[in-house]
Enzyme design. Structure first.
Site, mmCIF file in Angstrom:
data_model
loop_
_atom_site.group_PDB
_atom_site.id
_atom_site.type_symbol
_atom_site.label_atom_id
_atom_site.label_comp_id
_atom_site.label_asym_id
_atom_site.label_seq_id
_atom_site.Cartn_x
_atom_site.Cartn_y
_atom_site.Cartn_z
ATOM 1 N N ASP A 107 40.911 78.199 -18.616
ATOM 2 C CA ASP A 107 40.665 77.312 -17.475
ATOM 3 C C ASP A 107 39.240 76.741 -17.494
ATOM 4 O O ASP A 107 38.292 77.419 -17.911
ATOM 5 C CB ASP A 107 40.882 78.067 -16.157
ATOM 6 N N TYR A 150 43.630 70.353 -11.939
ATOM 7 C CA TYR A 150 43.188 71.737 -11.737
ATOM 8 C C TYR A 150 42.893 71.992 -10.264
ATOM 9 O O TYR A 150 42.210 71.210 -9.608
ATOM 10 C CB TYR A 150 41.951 72.018 -12.582
#
Length: 680
Positions: free
Chosen positions: A63, A286
């Site tokens: 991430d 995201y």
């Protein structure tokens, strides 16, 4: 997406972490952390290592935040990846274009981000693993404290103290109903002798029965003459797209989703689902971000969509640009939370999503699309009337042009006031006074707590969802029927102790929101290479360890005595008391452990069981803390429901109705109606 030349494998989160069984920070040697392989990941490590040894290149695509950077750093160490090589891949949406572009342009692992994450991890470990044993000694075994959770607990406890110490003040609302040529007006007294009676939007200046009667007498004794009528258009700018905190807040308000639940659903939308005709597709960008930035490409696509699907009046001349609403640093490499493809409308992909995924995706899609629309225009009207020494007022607002509110709700202040000219006289139809009392501040909801933490710069997008759950699991807080937090006696005891020793406006003030916000700022400075992580940790530990040593000499804190319920134990005759266990409060014998009698606390809702028609419906808690409804005659009657029974039958199909707030609904035929019978 990448084709045959690539092998894609998941590390399933962190491969290395600090062990749970001990501090694992070498304080004497520059706070060196002792990282170990996460339990249960040996086989995965061997698989990844074998694949890496047979590959020409290893790309790390965890991430795109501090936590992800630390995961990539640990993977590089495990897999033998050279940190001087461009091995880091970052993308903010899982779409084919975003993934391929990122893979073509790999970057270095950002060691400043790694340092910032490592500093946070070490700080939290130092606090948790030294403060928790102190609480065991001074209060009760098994308690815990944390750098961010202790601030959140303090906010909840301080609010509770405000409520407990609150003394209501009386005030009177004086309403006059007046007419003129068939037009009706509802006016409220707001001034006397030119001096305002209103404070904090309440007529607190009318605080006695005598004052109320004086004002009513003045209104009755004098003509009601219009002194002012204003009508003007007001513009309401479009709301900003979501960032993590606002998504969690709106999902809580509009969908009744807990923040952690919201993030789980958002994670699935980000990782992608199988969309007919498209294959596996990431649906949102995201979802852990405090940025409000939108890429130019996405803005262009959004504007084209609005132009094609709505009248030209809905598209502004230029894109709407939003700055960060956060006082803290924005991770601006991220965008705001938005759909990856605006043409994938909620209705067009509804069948590919679960009901909850569809609800959350629809919320994100509508908020983002609305954020790029023209302002909503309203007509605002203000009427002022003079009755002798008393000034009365009525305000209203109505929608002229919906603009962005075609997709996102806009709250209006009542209906528009009928136009009337100055010096016209109204006929008094009725005047009444209603006594009310000021109310204490409301307890925090999950959305309200997140908003307050963010406003104070406490925590980060990745932490908001877990804070309340941690406090609840520790037995420090509970939720009432309105889903608002209140501290347990244990929570108040822990907060009192921490506030006494660890809220001194120095570097050990872990329950002070200002200090914790400053610590977050210093972590940002580490990420920006403006400070060394060792300096940040070292300065904190110097003060904190001194305070810790002082607190070690504190006397043991007695826990509040269990509350008697006024009943004798049916097995031994001793008093029954309220106790709190892992799954909430229950009734137990005060003679424990000699007598082990217990029973649950049954809270009735005033509705008979729809199955056996004998027992009462009571609230119960599942093992995960979720409220459900069952029959008081259990186990003789096994009726259970996640929804609250309303005690009424559906007028359309005859099935049982359920209640959510002021709405009653039928699960079978989808009937819905508003009800005045609200008791929660």
């Amino acid at each position: 997406m990448l084709g045959r030349g690539y092998i894609v494998r998941s590390s399933k989160g962190h491969m290395k972490d600090l062990p749970k069984s001990r501090l694992a920070i070498d304080i004497e040697h520059e706070f060196t952390p002792e990282y170990i392989l996460v339990k249960g990941k040996a086989a995965l490590k061997n698989e990844l290592l074998k694949l890496a040894q047979g590959a020409s290149h290893v790309l790390l695509a965890s991430d795109p935040d501090r936590e992800g950077e630390a995961i990539a750093w640990h993977l590089a160490d495990i897999l033998g990846v050279n940190l001087s090589e461009k091995c880091r891949v970052r993308f903010y949406e899982i779409t084919e274009n975003a993934v391929k572009t990122a893979v073509k342009n790999p970057d270095y692992i950002d060691l400043n981000k790694v340092d910032a994450q490592q500093a946070r991890r070490i700080l939290d470990r130092l606090v948790g693993y030294t403060l928790s044993p102190l609480l065991w000694k001074k209060i009760r075994y098994g308690l815990s404290a944390g750098r961010v959770q202790s601030v959140a607990l303090n906010l909840i406890c301080e609010r509770e103290r405000e409520i407990m110490n609150f003394k209501p003040d009386p005030y009177f609302v004086i309403t006059a109903r007046a007419v003129n040529s068939g037009r009706e007006y509802e006016l409220r007294a707001c001034k006397l002798d030119g001096k305002s009676l209103v404070k904090n939007n309440l007529p607190l200046g009318i605080n006695t029965q005598e004052k109320a009667e004086e004002i009513i007498a003045e209104i009755k004794a004098n003509p009601l003459v219009v002194s002012e009528f204003k009508a003007r258009n007001g513009s309401h700018s479009a709301p900003a797209p979501f960032r993590t905190s606002t998504l969690q807040q709106e999902a809580s308000r509009k969908l009744s989703f807990a923040p952690a639940h919201t993030m789980r659903i958002a994670q699935a939308l980000y990782e992608g689902l199988n969309i007919p005709g498209r294959g596996h597709t990431g649906l949102i960008t995201y979802m852990r971000t405090d940025s409000l930035r939108i890429s130019n490409e996405a803005l262009d696509t959004c504007r084209k969509f609005i132009a094609s699907n709505y009248a030209k009046e809905y598209l502004p001349d230029k894109p709407n640009i939003y700055g960060s609403q956060s006082k803290a640093k924005v991770q601006d490499a991220h965008e705001a939370i938005r759909p990856t493809d605006i043409t994938l409308t909620p209705d067009s992909i509804k069948d590919a999503l679960t009901p909850e995924q569809h609800k959350l995706y629809s919320l994100i899609w509508r908020r983002y699309t609305a954020s790029q629309m023209t302002p909503a225009v309203t007509a605002k009207t203000t009427l002022k009337v003079q009755a002798g020494r008393v000034t009365l007022k009525q305000e209203g607002e109505t929608l002229v042009f919906d603009g962005w509110s075609i997709l996102w709700p806009l709250d209006l202040k009542g209906s528009v006031v009928a136009k009337i000219n100055p010096d016209e006289v109204l006929d008094l139809a009725d005047v009444q006074s209603e006594q009310k009392f000021t109310k204490p501040p409301a307890r925090y909801s999950e959305a309200g707590l997140i908003k307050t933490l963010e406003e104070n710069g406490v925590g980060r997008p990745s932490t908001y969802a877990t804070i309340a759950g941690t406090l609840d699991s520790r037995g420090y807080i509970e939720k009432n029927e309105e889903k608002r937090f209140f501290p347990t006696p244990l929570g108040m005891t822990v907060d009192d102790f921490l506030a006494q020793y660890f809220n001194r406006k120095d570097l050990s003030s872990i329950v002070d929101a200002g200090f914790t916000a400053q610590m977050e700022k210093e972590l940002d400075e580490v990420e920006d290479a403006e400070r060394k992580w060792l300096d940040v940790v070292g300065e904190f530990w110097g003060e904190f360890s001194n305070t810790l040593e002082e607190a070690e000499g504190a006397p043991r804190v007695p826990l509040p005595e269990p509350e008697p319920i006024g009943e004798a134990c049916p097995e031994c005759g001793h008093d029954l008391v309220k106790k709190r266990g892992r799954f909430g409060e229950f009734i137990a014998c005060s003679n424990y452990p000699e007598c082990k009698y217990t029973r649950p606390i049954l809270s009735t809702i005033g509705v008979k069981c729809p199955k056996c028609h004998e027992g009462d419906i009571v609230r119960r808690k599942s093992k995960k803390g979720r409220t459900f409804y069952g029959c008081s005659r259990y186990p003789d009657c096994d009726y259970v429901s996640w929804n609250r029974p309303a005690g009424e039958k559906c007028p359309e199909c005859g099935e049982d109705l359920y209640r959510r707030g002021s709405t009653v609904f039928c699960e079978k035929c989808k009937y819905k109606a508003q009800s005045d019978n609200i008791d929660e």
